[in-house]
Design a protein around this motif. Structure first.
Motif, PDB file in Angstrom:
ATOM      1  N   SER A 103      36.930  31.067  35.360  1.00  0.00           N
ATOM      2  CA  SER A 103      38.139  30.314  35.706  1.00  0.00           C
ATOM      3  C   SER A 103      38.710  29.583  34.498  1.00  0.00           C
ATOM      4  CB  SER A 103      37.839  29.310  36.819  1.00  0.00           C
ATOM      5  OG  SER A 103      37.042  28.252  36.335  1.00  0.00           O
ATOM      6  N   SER A 116      40.348  22.580  35.558  1.00  0.00           N
ATOM      7  CA  SER A 116      39.904  21.966  36.808  1.00  0.00           C
ATOM      8  C   SER A 116      40.452  20.542  36.901  1.00  0.00           C
ATOM      9  CB  SER A 116      38.372  22.018  36.862  1.00  0.00           C
ATOM     10  OG  SER A 116      37.908  21.781  38.160  1.00  0.00           O
ATOM     11  N   VAL A 151      25.426  27.191  17.836  1.00  0.00           N
ATOM     12  CA  VAL A 151      25.805  28.317  16.965  1.00  0.00           C
ATOM     13  C   VAL A 151      27.332  28.397  16.818  1.00  0.00           C
ATOM     14  CG1 VAL A 151      23.714  29.646  17.458  1.00  0.00           C
ATOM     15  CG2 VAL A 151      25.761  30.016  18.855  1.00  0.00           C
ATOM     16  N   ALA A 185      24.585  33.489  29.339  1.00  0.00           N
ATOM     17  CA  ALA A 185      23.211  32.997  29.523  1.00  0.00           C
ATOM     18  C   ALA A 185      22.973  32.481  30.931  1.00  0.00           C
ATOM     19  CB  ALA A 185      22.909  31.886  28.511  1.00  0.00           C
ATOM     20  N   PHE A 240      26.586  21.499  34.022  1.00  0.00           N
ATOM     21  CA  PHE A 240      26.596  20.184  34.669  1.00  0.00           C
ATOM     22  C   PHE A 240      25.200  19.600  34.858  1.00  0.00           C
ATOM     23  CE2 PHE A 240      30.554  22.180  35.729  1.00  0.00           C
ATOM     24  CZ  PHE A 240      31.461  21.130  35.745  1.00  0.00           C
TER      25      PHE A 240
HETATM   26  C1  LIG Z   1      35.721  23.192  34.378  1.00  0.00           C
HETATM   27  C2  LIG Z   1      34.629  24.218  34.514  1.00  0.00           C
HETATM   28  C3  LIG Z   1      34.910  25.425  35.149  1.00  0.00           C
HETATM   29  C4  LIG Z   1      33.897  26.380  35.302  1.00  0.00           C
HETATM   30  N1  LIG Z   1      34.209  27.576  35.883  1.00  0.00           N
HETATM   31  C5  LIG Z   1      33.249  28.512  36.037  1.00  0.00           C
HETATM   32  C6  LIG Z   1      33.541  29.773  36.605  1.00  0.00           C
HETATM   33  O1  LIG Z   1      34.689  30.108  36.884  1.00  0.00           O
HETATM   34  N2  LIG Z   1      32.516  30.639  36.819  1.00  0.00           N
HETATM   35  C7  LIG Z   1      31.238  30.324  36.521  1.00  0.00           C
HETATM   36  O2  LIG Z   1      30.347  31.143  36.776  1.00  0.00           O
HETATM   37  N3  LIG Z   1      30.936  29.158  35.897  1.00  0.00           N
HETATM   38  C8  LIG Z   1      31.904  28.258  35.661  1.00  0.00           C
HETATM   39  N4  LIG Z   1      31.592  27.077  35.023  1.00  0.00           N
HETATM   40  C9  LIG Z   1      30.227  26.895  34.524  1.00  0.00           C
HETATM   41  C10 LIG Z   1      30.090  27.423  33.105  1.00  0.00           C
HETATM   42  O3  LIG Z   1      30.728  28.657  32.958  1.00  0.00           O
HETATM   43  C11 LIG Z   1      28.615  27.631  32.741  1.00  0.00           C
HETATM   44  O4  LIG Z   1      27.921  26.429  32.872  1.00  0.00           O
HETATM   45  C12 LIG Z   1      28.432  28.215  31.331  1.00  0.00           C
HETATM   46  O5  LIG Z   1      27.079  28.543  31.144  1.00  0.00           O
HETATM   47  C13 LIG Z   1      28.912  27.245  30.253  1.00  0.00           C
HETATM   48  O6  LIG Z   1      28.914  27.864  29.003  1.00  0.00           O
HETATM   49  P1  LIG Z   1      28.663  26.966  27.694  1.00  0.00           P
HETATM   50  O7  LIG Z   1      29.010  27.783  26.512  1.00  0.00           O
HETATM   51  O8  LIG Z   1      29.317  25.659  27.844  1.00  0.00           O
HETATM   52  O9  LIG Z   1      27.073  26.821  27.755  1.00  0.00           O
HETATM   53  P2  LIG Z   1      26.201  25.489  27.787  1.00  0.00           P
HETATM   54  O10 LIG Z   1      26.524  24.745  29.017  1.00  0.00           O
HETATM   55  O11 LIG Z   1      26.310  24.791  26.494  1.00  0.00           O
HETATM   56  O12 LIG Z   1      24.744  26.131  27.910  1.00  0.00           O
HETATM   57  C14 LIG Z   1      24.389  26.859  29.075  1.00  0.00           C
HETATM   58  C15 LIG Z   1      23.072  27.605  28.827  1.00  0.00           C
HETATM   59  O13 LIG Z   1      23.274  28.618  27.857  1.00  0.00           O
HETATM   60  C16 LIG Z   1      22.356  28.460  26.812  1.00  0.00           C
HETATM   61  N5  LIG Z   1      23.030  28.856  25.579  1.00  0.00           N
HETATM   62  C17 LIG Z   1      24.207  28.419  25.097  1.00  0.00           C
HETATM   63  N6  LIG Z   1      24.492  29.041  23.935  1.00  0.00           N
HETATM   64  C18 LIG Z   1      23.457  29.863  23.673  1.00  0.00           C
HETATM   65  C19 LIG Z   1      23.148  30.764  22.615  1.00  0.00           C
HETATM   66  N7  LIG Z   1      23.982  30.968  21.587  1.00  0.00           N
HETATM   67  N8  LIG Z   1      21.959  31.416  22.660  1.00  0.00           N
HETATM   68  C20 LIG Z   1      21.103  31.233  23.686  1.00  0.00           C
HETATM   69  N9  LIG Z   1      21.357  30.427  24.720  1.00  0.00           N
HETATM   70  C21 LIG Z   1      22.519  29.749  24.714  1.00  0.00           C
HETATM   71  C22 LIG Z   1      21.955  27.002  26.812  1.00  0.00           C
HETATM   72  O14 LIG Z   1      20.692  26.816  26.219  1.00  0.00           O
HETATM   73  C23 LIG Z   1      21.936  26.737  28.302  1.00  0.00           C
HETATM   74  O15 LIG Z   1      20.739  27.203  28.844  1.00  0.00           O
HETATM   75  C24 LIG Z   1      32.578  26.124  34.817  1.00  0.00           C
HETATM   76  C25 LIG Z   1      32.314  24.909  34.163  1.00  0.00           C
HETATM   77  C26 LIG Z   1      33.333  23.979  33.992  1.00  0.00           C
HETATM   78  C27 LIG Z   1      33.045  22.704  33.268  1.00  0.00           C
END
Ligand SMILES: Cc1cc2nc3c(=O)[nH]c(=O)nc-3n(C[C@H](O)[C@H](O)[C@H](O)COP(=O)(O)OP(=O)(O)OC[C@H]3O[C@@H](n4cnc5c(N)ncnc54)[C@H](O)[C@@H]3O)c2cc1C
Length: 412
Positions: free
Chosen positions: A103, A280, A60, A114, A47
């Motif tokens: 979740s 959510s 990736v 990460a 967010f």
């Molecule tokens: C509806 C909703 C529910 C959620 N529920 C939870 C929950 O239950 N528990 C919780 O802890 N969080 C929760 N989150 C938050 C979410 O899990 C984290 O923000 C998580 O990091 C998102 O993963 P993403 O793949 O979308 O990563 P992104 O948001 O795309 O990236 C997050 C970070 O990871 C890095 N990254 C991504 N891919 C790589 C890669 N291959 N190599 C190196 N770095 C990388 C990015 O550079 C960045 O720093 C929720 C979010 C939403 C929208």
């Protein structure tokens, strides 16, 4: 500008000059080797500006999933961009499981670990604690493999994309198991304080949902393994829900995983939301703070003292527990934690007012924010300096830095 991307919540428009979707590890290496500045994007469920850059953004998600189960080692290895929901289906089909899930199953494995993404469970570490190895394309395009036990490993899993692009993750697995999910309603608020430890450990995974209004906690979700004690007829005054529930009362429970106590596969009960549906509310911002589990009751009172600032911005709050770990940038580093989560209305100004009030109220408990959610300050990450030294070694040119990590982690 080849593509204008937004995060899942739509509150961040990425400012990247170029977006890359390589189809092989070699292509990832070539893109990184050429780039002056690059950030990696997972499924974009964070967010804040953690993944943003005005230079090269690399996903990736186009690498082949290449899921490899090693039954002897008790691990699975998978491409970093694969979503938990897809990995879980394959593991379950082969008779295996992960220890926990967040979740939602929509997030990528590398992106989730990460930021130290977590589910709930008094005895369960966050999702990154299952990581046994990572393969990272570091600045300059070199492929580096780190395994649990290596000196740098505890700095390299919850790493916010600062050390490089994680192209492959190896995770611990266990035999598949079943979970049944029971929802209780109207837990008297006083009972939560009086029986916090018993409630938090009443099942394999426990989540509480509250709007911080009135004298009750709206819902308690118990996720039980078959071998756990039977679900109680009543939980400290909370009663079983008469039907299926969404944590946000006005939303359709259709989006939620099965409730009502019918046992089912682990991956269809541990997340609250189904892979096929929007998780959510869909129209929201989120914030989360972690304090010591032993401070939970005092922290609940602290939140209630700023209720007037919190409630107008709030859709629902969730309370979970996460076991301590040893990863330097983990929000749960060396601290059994209670997670205080806030699903906000999508109004940035209102939310920032609530965030300021919460950060002031929780300050006595050294709160650590969720890296992927909305916050102002990130104090209390004790091993930040060691992490900065590791980043300087693996990425001396600072290829993978952005303003977010410079401000909150690398201290510049
Ligand atoms: C509806 C909703 C529910 C959620 N529920 C939870 C929950 O239950 N528990 C919780 O802890 N969080 C929760 N989150 C938050 C979410 O899990 C984290 O923000 C998580 O990091 C998102 O993963 P993403 O793949 O979308 O990563 P992104 O948001 O795309 O990236 C997050 C970070 O990871 C890095 N990254 C991504 N891919 C790589 C890669 N291959 N190599 C190196 N770095 C990388 C990015 O550079 C960045 O720093 C929720 C979010 C939403 C929208």
């Amino acid at each position: 500008m080849s593509e204008r991307l937004r995060n899942w919540a739509g509150n961040i428009e990425f400012s990247a000059a170029r977006v890359h979707r390589p189809a092989s590890v070699e292509q990832v290496q070539e893109i990184v080797a050429r780039a002056e500045r690059v950030r990696v994007l997972g499924t974009g469920h964070s967010f804040n500006t953690i993944a943003d850059t005005d230079a090269d953004l690399l996903s990736v998600g186009g690498l082949p999933a290449d899921i490899r189960i090693d039954a002897g080692a008790g691990t699975v290895s998978v491409a970093g961009g694969v979503r938990y929901g897809e990995l879980a289906r394959r593991l379950d089909a082969d008779g295996y499981a992960l220890h926990n899930l967040g979740s939602l199953p929509h997030i990528s494995v590398a992106g989730a670990v990460a930021t130290g993404t977590h589910g709930s469970g008094a005895g369960l570490g966050n999702l990154a604690t299952a990581v046994a190895g990572v393969d990272i394309v570091t600045g300059g395009g070199e492929l580096v493999s780190l395994r649990r036990g290596d000196a740098d490993f505890d700095g390299a899993v919850v790493a916010l994309g600062v050390l490089g692009a994680v192209v492959r993750v190896t995770l611990d697995i266990q035999p598949r198991y079943r979970i049944s999910q029971h929802v209780y309603e109207q837990l008297p608020r006083a009972e939560l304080d009086a029986h916090w430890d018993e409630i938090a450990s009443a099942a394999y995974s426990v989540s509480l949902f509250t709007s911080w209004r009135g004298d009750t906690v709206d819902q308690v979700w118990l996720k039980r393994r078959d071998e756990d004690a039977p679900a109680p007829a009543e939980l400290f005054g909370a009663v079983p829900a008469a039907g299926k529930r969404h944590p946000i009362a006005v939303m359709s429970p259709e989006h939620c995983t099965e409730q009502g106590g019918a046992p089912g596969p682990w991956h269809e009960r541990l997340p609250h939301f189904k892979l096929e549906f929007t998780p959510s509310s869909g129209e929201e911002l989120q914030t989360e703070y972690f304090v010591a589990r032993a401070d939970a009751v005092a922290a609940f009172a602290a939140v209630e003292r700023v209720r007037d600032q919190v409630v107008p911005a709030l859709q629902i709050s969730e309370i979970r527990t996460v076991a301590a770990d040893s990863m330097w940038l983990s929000p749960h580093f060396e601290r059994d934690s209670v997670a205080l989560h806030f699903t906000w209305v999508p109004n940035h100004d209102l939310v920032l007012g609530a965030v300021d009030a919460l950060e002031a109220a929780l300050a006595p408990f050294a709160p650590r924010p969720h890296w992927g959610k909305v916050f102002r300050h990130a104090p209390g990450y004790a091993r930040g300096r060691d992490f900065a030294a590791l980043a300087a070694r693996l990425d001396p040119a600072g290829t993978f830095r952005n303003a977010f990590v410079e401000r909150h982690v690398l201290g510049e």
